[in-house]
Design a protein around this motif. Structure first.
Motif, PDB file in Angstrom:
ATOM      1  N   ASN A 250       0.810  -1.203  -0.013  1.00 39.78           N
ATOM      2  CA  ASN A 250      -0.172  -0.019   0.031  1.00 39.78           C
ATOM      3  C   ASN A 250       0.774   1.363  -0.061  1.00 39.78           C
ATOM      4  O   ASN A 250       0.425   2.153  -0.752  1.00 39.78           O
ATOM      5  CB  ASN A 250      -1.021   0.118   1.166  1.00 39.78           C
ATOM      6  CG  ASN A 250      -2.079  -1.002   1.027  1.00 39.78           C
ATOM      7  OD1 ASN A 250      -2.476  -1.470   0.252  1.00 39.78           O
ATOM      8  ND2 ASN A 250      -2.420  -1.308   2.183  1.00 39.78           N
ATOM      9  N   LEU A 251       2.003   1.190   0.886  1.00 36.26           N
ATOM     10  CA  LEU A 251       2.861   2.366   0.873  1.00 36.26           C
ATOM     11  C   LEU A 251       3.363   2.629  -0.409  1.00 36.26           C
ATOM     12  O   LEU A 251       3.548   3.672  -0.961  1.00 36.26           O
ATOM     13  CB  LEU A 251       3.650   2.054   1.786  1.00 36.26           C
ATOM     14  CG  LEU A 251       4.952   3.284   2.013  1.00 36.26           C
ATOM     15  CD1 LEU A 251       4.401   4.716   2.399  1.00 36.26           C
ATOM     16  CD2 LEU A 251       6.082   2.682   3.228  1.00 36.26           C
ATOM     17  N   LEU A 252       3.971   1.611  -1.199  1.00 37.16           N
ATOM     18  CA  LEU A 252       4.534   1.752  -2.420  1.00 37.16           C
ATOM     19  C   LEU A 252       3.422   2.442  -3.553  1.00 37.16           C
ATOM     20  O   LEU A 252       4.020   3.191  -4.445  1.00 37.16           O
ATOM     21  CB  LEU A 252       5.278   0.663  -3.027  1.00 37.16           C
ATOM     22  CG  LEU A 252       5.685   0.594  -4.455  1.00 37.16           C
ATOM     23  CD1 LEU A 252       6.908   1.394  -4.368  1.00 37.16           C
ATOM     24  CD2 LEU A 252       6.139  -0.720  -4.866  1.00 37.16           C
ATOM     25  N   GLU A 253       2.299   1.890  -3.636  1.00 35.08           N
ATOM     26  CA  GLU A 253       1.342   2.273  -4.332  1.00 35.08           C
ATOM     27  C   GLU A 253       0.890   3.527  -3.937  1.00 35.08           C
ATOM     28  O   GLU A 253       0.672   4.339  -5.113  1.00 35.08           O
ATOM     29  CB  GLU A 253       0.193   1.242  -4.421  1.00 35.08           C
ATOM     30  CG  GLU A 253       0.460  -0.097  -4.941  1.00 35.08           C
ATOM     31  CD  GLU A 253      -0.699  -1.075  -4.888  1.00 35.08           C
ATOM     32  OE1 GLU A 253      -1.736  -0.574  -4.555  1.00 35.08           O
ATOM     33  OE2 GLU A 253      -0.571  -2.296  -5.288  1.00 35.08           O
ATOM     34  N   PHE A 254       0.863   3.952  -3.035  1.00 41.33           N
ATOM     35  CA  PHE A 254       0.390   5.452  -2.347  1.00 41.33           C
ATOM     36  C   PHE A 254       1.324   6.339  -2.806  1.00 41.33           C
ATOM     37  O   PHE A 254       1.067   7.447  -3.652  1.00 41.33           O
ATOM     38  CB  PHE A 254       0.694   5.357  -0.926  1.00 41.33           C
ATOM     39  CG  PHE A 254       0.335   6.841  -0.328  1.00 41.33           C
ATOM     40  CD1 PHE A 254      -0.980   7.499  -0.224  1.00 41.33           C
ATOM     41  CD2 PHE A 254       1.451   7.663  -0.102  1.00 41.33           C
ATOM     42  CE1 PHE A 254      -1.142   8.790   0.083  1.00 41.33           C
ATOM     43  CE2 PHE A 254       1.272   9.097   0.489  1.00 41.33           C
ATOM     44  CZ  PHE A 254       0.153   9.547   0.572  1.00 41.33           C
ATOM     45  N   LEU A 255       2.696   6.098  -2.905  1.00 39.12           N
ATOM     46  CA  LEU A 255       3.818   7.002  -3.675  1.00 39.12           C
ATOM     47  C   LEU A 255       3.822   6.927  -5.178  1.00 39.12           C
ATOM     48  O   LEU A 255       3.899   8.043  -5.731  1.00 39.12           O
ATOM     49  CB  LEU A 255       5.098   6.372  -2.889  1.00 39.12           C
ATOM     50  CG  LEU A 255       5.677   6.451  -1.623  1.00 39.12           C
ATOM     51  CD1 LEU A 255       6.695   5.975  -1.213  1.00 39.12           C
ATOM     52  CD2 LEU A 255       5.271   8.117  -1.017  1.00 39.12           C
ATOM     53  N   VAL A 343      -1.339   2.130   5.612  1.00 41.32           N
ATOM     54  CA  VAL A 343      -0.385   2.514   4.593  1.00 41.32           C
ATOM     55  C   VAL A 343       0.893   2.725   5.296  1.00 41.32           C
ATOM     56  O   VAL A 343       1.265   3.388   5.867  1.00 41.32           O
ATOM     57  CB  VAL A 343      -0.798   3.669   3.852  1.00 41.32           C
ATOM     58  CG1 VAL A 343       0.254   4.058   2.726  1.00 41.32           C
ATOM     59  CG2 VAL A 343      -2.064   3.740   3.104  1.00 41.32           C
ATOM     60  N   GLY A 344       1.768   1.531   5.033  1.00 41.94           N
ATOM     61  CA  GLY A 344       3.169   1.650   5.724  1.00 41.94           C
ATOM     62  C   GLY A 344       3.225   1.643   7.104  1.00 41.94           C
ATOM     63  O   GLY A 344       3.953   2.223   7.861  1.00 41.94           O
ATOM     64  N   ARG A 345       1.925   1.103   7.609  1.00 37.56           N
ATOM     65  CA  ARG A 345       1.731   0.983   9.252  1.00 37.56           C
ATOM     66  C   ARG A 345       1.795   2.185  10.186  1.00 37.56           C
ATOM     67  O   ARG A 345       2.134   2.407  11.060  1.00 37.56           O
ATOM     68  CB  ARG A 345       2.849   0.041   9.751  1.00 37.56           C
ATOM     69  CG  ARG A 345       2.925  -1.549   9.508  1.00 37.56           C
ATOM     70  CD  ARG A 345       3.656  -2.217  10.330  1.00 37.56           C
ATOM     71  NE  ARG A 345       3.637  -3.595   9.798  1.00 37.56           N
ATOM     72  CZ  ARG A 345       2.643  -4.532  10.301  1.00 37.56           C
ATOM     73  NH1 ARG A 345       1.700  -4.143  11.043  1.00 37.56           N
ATOM     74  NH2 ARG A 345       2.862  -5.783   9.869  1.00 37.56           N
TER      75      ARG A 345
END
Length: 373
Positions: A250-255, A343-345
């Protein structure tokens, strides 16, 4: 309906069968390597091509968008393969919970289960159609380009990919690889959405039981509250497992989402033909729809888990005995910290975060457009 294996769960069985075919889940054979190894090589060559590219800015931006999209697709496939056993154990838990709802004496629960199953399958079909349209738009882009280009950038050492027969060979390879990427990207999204829909139903089931406490005796009310506390613990465990599996994805996709959307919006104002503009709009629609669906249902999980405490407070608790009130208080206290897909905890995955991302994306797009003008 017999649900003997996780493949039989109608909530996500279509997506699971695609992932099984490509050997990401439920099996481990040559198909996994047939899809992943070429994609890893292809994605690496895309980034190398960007480094050496001398094409116009709009072409570089488009190729960068596709490189990030393919990297994200490859990462999803690798992440699922690495955590295959954890995904399968989690899906087995969902199977047990699904059967429990199917066998519920409450007709409302069974009807809602059918409703979310239908919704999950409809979303799955829509996403697959959108993915197919995106693949087609990738492949037909060279037809409408003003110069000779491939569907997406690729670096082949010592070869000029724009002359025959190398151009035709690269085009055929990309035509074969693009649908495989769609089968890696879309089913993953569909399965996560289905899992979120089931979490929403778990919350609503607790809310319904709590709002009907006034219709039962004090002993039955206490038993219902204890059941809800146990079920709330299961929900917390359920959401924590989702976070363990996808929070860094989720973090990667958010960025990546913000960067890709900004790049495509900038490309939209620099393309030379109407046909190219239409294809870019398809790209934008695809990434926006995929992200919006995920953030919308993640937001619903957050809201519905918070509403469990509201339902408990509205349950006419003052009519039950003091011991039952104390038990209910424990449930309300825990519900004040709602379950959230992270997202990225760090950040809860909700519509507020999506709005902030869109605002930031538009700010950078405006800056790029002003610099370009």
């Amino acid at each position: 309906m017999l649900i003997e294996t996780i493949e039989d769960v109608p909530l996500y069985n279509n997506s699971l069968r695609i992932m099984k075919f490509w050997s990401f889940l439920l099996r481990h054979d040559w198909r996994r390597y047939l899809s992943l190894i070429p994609y890893i090589i292809l994605t690496s060559s895309q980034f190398v091509d960007l480094f050496f590219s001398t094409e116009p800015m709009d072409a570089i931006i488009r190729n960068a968008y596709l490189a990030v999209l393919f990297f994200n697709t490859t990462l999803r496939g690798i992440a699922v393969c690495i955590h295959q056993s954890r995904y399968e154990d989690f899906l087995e838990r969902i199977r047990v919970l699904y059967i429990d709802m199917m066998q519920s004496e409450d007709q409302w629960v069974r009807q809602e289960l059918q409703a979310i199953t239908l919704a999950a399958n409809n979303i799955s079909r829509v996403n697959l159609v959108m993915g197919t349209c995106s693949v087609i738009s990738f492949l037909i882009y060279p037809i409408f380009a003003t110069t000779k280009v491939l569907p997406f950038g690729i670096y082949v050492p010592g070869v000029d990919k724009n002359i025959s027969p190398y151009y035709e060979i690269c085009f055929i390879v990309q035509t074969v690889m693009a649908p495989i990427g769609c089968c890696m990207f879309i089913p993953f999204t569909n399965m996560i959405v289905a899992i979120m829909l089931f979490a929403i139903l778990m919350c609503r089931r607790m809310q319904r039981k709590l709002r009907h406490l006034c219709q039962v005796t004090s002993e039955e009310a206490r038993a219902t509250i204890i059941w809800c506390i146990k079920y709330q613990t299961e929900l917390i465990r359920y959401v924590n497992t989702i976070n363990d599996l996808i929070t860094y994805t989720n973090l990667l996709e958010f960025l990546a989402f913000g960067a890709m959307l900004c790049a495509m919006m900038f490309t939209l104002v620099t393309v030379e033909t109407v046909s190219q503009m239409c294809l870019i709009c398809v790209y934008i629609l695809m990434i926006f729809a995929q992200s919006t669906i995920l953030y919308y249902y993640a937001n619903k999980v957050f809201d519905e888990s918070l509403n469990v405490g509201t339902a408990a407070y509205e349950s006419e608790w003052f009519d039950v005995d003091v011991d039952t009130q104390r038990t209910l208080r424990l449930l309300i206290l825990r519900a004040q910290k709602p379950c959230a897909i992270l997202v990225g905890r760090v950040y809860p995955m909700n519509l507020e975060l999506l709005q902030s991302l869109l605002n930031t994306t538009y700010t950078y797009f405006t800056l790029l457009r002003n610099v370009y003008d």
